[in-house]
Every structure is written in C-alpha cells, then in structure tokens.
Motif scaffolding. Structure first.
Motif, PDB file in Angstrom:
ATOM      1  N   PRO A 139     101.836  40.748  51.887  1.00  5.07           N
ATOM      2  CA  PRO A 139     102.335  41.969  51.262  1.00  5.07           C
ATOM      3  C   PRO A 139     101.225  42.678  50.483  1.00  5.07           C
ATOM      4  O   PRO A 139     100.342  42.036  49.918  1.00  5.07           O
ATOM      5  CB  PRO A 139     103.430  41.486  50.310  1.00  5.07           C
ATOM      6  CG  PRO A 139     103.474  40.023  50.391  1.00  5.07           C
ATOM      7  CD  PRO A 139     102.481  39.572  51.392  1.00  5.07           C
ATOM      8  N   ARG A 140     101.303  44.000  50.462  1.00  2.00           N
ATOM      9  CA  ARG A 140     100.327  44.803  49.724  1.00  2.00           C
ATOM     10  C   ARG A 140     101.056  45.837  48.898  1.00  2.00           C
ATOM     11  O   ARG A 140     102.134  46.271  49.254  1.00  2.00           O
ATOM     12  CB  ARG A 140      99.392  45.499  50.705  1.00  2.00           C
ATOM     13  CG  ARG A 140      98.563  44.506  51.458  1.00  2.00           C
ATOM     14  CD  ARG A 140      97.565  45.183  52.310  1.00  2.00           C
ATOM     15  NE  ARG A 140      96.812  44.124  52.999  1.00  2.00           N
ATOM     16  CZ  ARG A 140      96.093  44.303  54.051  1.00  2.00           C
ATOM     17  NH1 ARG A 140      95.985  45.483  54.567  1.00  2.00           N
ATOM     18  NH2 ARG A 140      95.459  43.299  54.605  1.00  2.00           N
ATOM     19  N   GLY A 141     100.413  46.251  47.808  1.00  2.00           N
ATOM     20  CA  GLY A 141     100.976  47.316  46.982  1.00  2.00           C
ATOM     21  C   GLY A 141     101.863  46.776  45.881  1.00  2.00           C
ATOM     22  O   GLY A 141     101.957  45.576  45.644  1.00  2.00           O
ATOM     23  N   HIS A 142     102.524  47.697  45.199  1.00  2.00           N
ATOM     24  CA  HIS A 142     103.361  47.348  44.052  1.00  2.00           C
ATOM     25  C   HIS A 142     104.800  47.128  44.496  1.00  2.00           C
ATOM     26  O   HIS A 142     105.273  47.727  45.439  1.00  2.00           O
ATOM     27  CB  HIS A 142     103.320  48.474  43.010  1.00  2.00           C
ATOM     28  CG  HIS A 142     101.938  48.735  42.502  1.00  2.00           C
ATOM     29  ND1 HIS A 142     101.312  47.890  41.633  1.00  2.00           N
ATOM     30  CD2 HIS A 142     101.050  49.730  42.773  1.00  2.00           C
ATOM     31  CE1 HIS A 142     100.105  48.354  41.367  1.00  2.00           C
ATOM     32  NE2 HIS A 142      99.911  49.473  42.051  1.00  2.00           N
ATOM     33  N   VAL A 143     105.474  46.264  43.766  1.00  2.00           N
ATOM     34  CA  VAL A 143     106.877  46.012  44.030  1.00  2.00           C
ATOM     35  C   VAL A 143     107.685  46.835  43.038  1.00  2.00           C
ATOM     36  O   VAL A 143     107.486  46.732  41.832  1.00  2.00           O
ATOM     37  CB  VAL A 143     107.203  44.506  43.873  1.00  2.00           C
ATOM     38  CG1 VAL A 143     108.676  44.261  44.084  1.00  2.00           C
ATOM     39  CG2 VAL A 143     106.360  43.693  44.811  1.00  2.00           C
ATOM     40  N   LYS A 144     108.586  47.643  43.512  1.00  2.00           N
ATOM     41  CA  LYS A 144     109.404  48.482  42.642  1.00  2.00           C
ATOM     42  C   LYS A 144     110.709  47.752  42.356  1.00  2.00           C
ATOM     43  O   LYS A 144     111.607  47.716  43.188  1.00  2.00           O
ATOM     44  CB  LYS A 144     109.659  49.823  43.303  1.00  2.00           C
ATOM     45  CG  LYS A 144     108.366  50.565  43.555  1.00  2.00           C
ATOM     46  CD  LYS A 144     108.605  52.003  43.842  1.00  2.00           C
ATOM     47  CE  LYS A 144     107.291  52.623  44.204  1.00  2.00           C
ATOM     48  NZ  LYS A 144     106.823  53.601  43.338  1.00  2.00           N
ATOM     49  N   THR A 145     110.766  47.147  41.167  1.00  3.19           N
ATOM     50  CA  THR A 145     111.946  46.366  40.797  1.00  3.19           C
ATOM     51  C   THR A 145     112.825  47.088  39.798  1.00  3.19           C
ATOM     52  O   THR A 145     113.918  46.638  39.508  1.00  3.19           O
ATOM     53  CB  THR A 145     111.519  45.025  40.170  1.00  3.19           C
ATOM     54  OG1 THR A 145     110.772  45.281  38.992  1.00  3.19           O
ATOM     55  CG2 THR A 145     110.710  44.205  41.152  1.00  3.19           C
TER      56      THR A 145
END
Length: 185
Positions: A139-145
């Motif tokens: 996985p790459r990038g930010h996780v939007k939680t």
C-alpha cells in the motif's frame, strides 16, 4: 578339505540369498498407475492424466467426480502405449486430497479391459508458483480514517498544543517531587 567345502557352501548360500532377495526387474512390474499432472492445483486449474495401464491403442474413462469435475475421456497419447485426458478442477473445489480414477476400455484384450488405476490430486487455496511470479503490491499513500493526525496544518495550534503538554509535564513532575519529600500541598 572340510574347511574348503564349508566355505564354498557358505558362499553358494550367500549368492543364492542375494539372487532371491534382489528386486524384480522393472519390466516385471505391473503396467503403470495413473499419473496426475500437476499433482497440486488451485480451483479452476486444468489437470492432465495419463497411464500406460490400458495397453497400446487402448482408451479409458476417467472419473474426477471426487473433486466435482465429473467424467472425462482418455485417448491414445503421444506415445502409443499411453492414454491421456484432461479435466478442469471446478472453481468451487475445496482444499484436500482427491482420488482420480481411470477405467480402461477399448482394445487391449480382456486382461486390460475394465482395469482400473488411480492417482491423487491435491487441491490448495494458494499457489506457491503464483505467489512467486507476482508479488503482492504494498500500500502507498495516506489512509483516510477520519481521525486527524498529531500535527495539523496550522503551526500556531501545533505550538500551543506542544506548550500545553510541556506545562502539564512540568507541573506533574513538580507535584511528584513535593510528594516524595513529604511536603503537603
């Protein structure tokens, strides 16, 4: 003279035991079992089976209903003594070991007709070959939680938060120090 006879008799007995205990030559072995290739598959794969048990020019009916594939035909293969056939493992097949059976028919005489041979097929969920060929992407990038991070976009709010934490830590340390000395608050 007696020792010479005893030794030659012992040598003869050892030689005879060696001949009797020797394995049978390969040509004396009964004609083949059922070769299943590949022997380990994932659901949805195609499997090839072959045998030499049906004799030259023979045919056979295969049964892969144990794995849910039903029956299939084995016809003379590339070599005259082989019969070969294919079937597809259903996508719904469960992991396990399944017996695949072939029953000879056609020419080959009464000794070969109705002869039955079997081989094992192992069904797995994952294929080690597929895992080696295509590694899984990371996985790459930010996780939007929906939960904000520790550092917001406003540097003034960040500085105020750091200052509040520093004051709280200093005050807590001072209170613990007084309590350890026995001072009353």
């Amino acid at each position: 003279m007696r020792n010479a006879r005893l030794l030659s008799g012992t040598a003869l007995a050892v030689a005879a035991a060696g001949v009797l205990a020797a394995p049978a030559p390969a040509s004396a072995a009964p004609a083949g079992g059922l070769e299943v290739q590949p022997s380990t598959v994932t659901p949805g794969s195609t499997v090839t089976v072959r045998t030499t048990a049906c004799g030259s020019g023979g045919t056979a009916t295969g049964d892969a209903s144990a794995v849910g594939a039903g029956t299939f035909t084995l016809a003379p293969g590339a070599r005259p003594e082989d019969v070969a056939g294919r079937f597809e493992v259903p996508p719904s097949a469960q992991p396990g070991t399944y017996e695949i059976v072939a029953k000879c028919s056609g020419s080959g005489g009464a000794a070969v007709r109705n002869k039955q041979v079997a081989g094992d097929l192992v069904v797995t969920i994952t294929s080690t070959a597929a895992a080696v060929e295509q590694p899984r992407p990371h996985p790459r990038g930010h996780v939007k939680t929906g939960v904000g991070g520790a550092l917001g976009p406003d540097p003034v709010q960040t500085a105020a938060g750091v200052a509040a934490l520093a004051v709280a830590a200093a005050g807590g340390t001072w209170l613990l120090h007084r309590r350890a000395r026995g001072d009353r608050i």
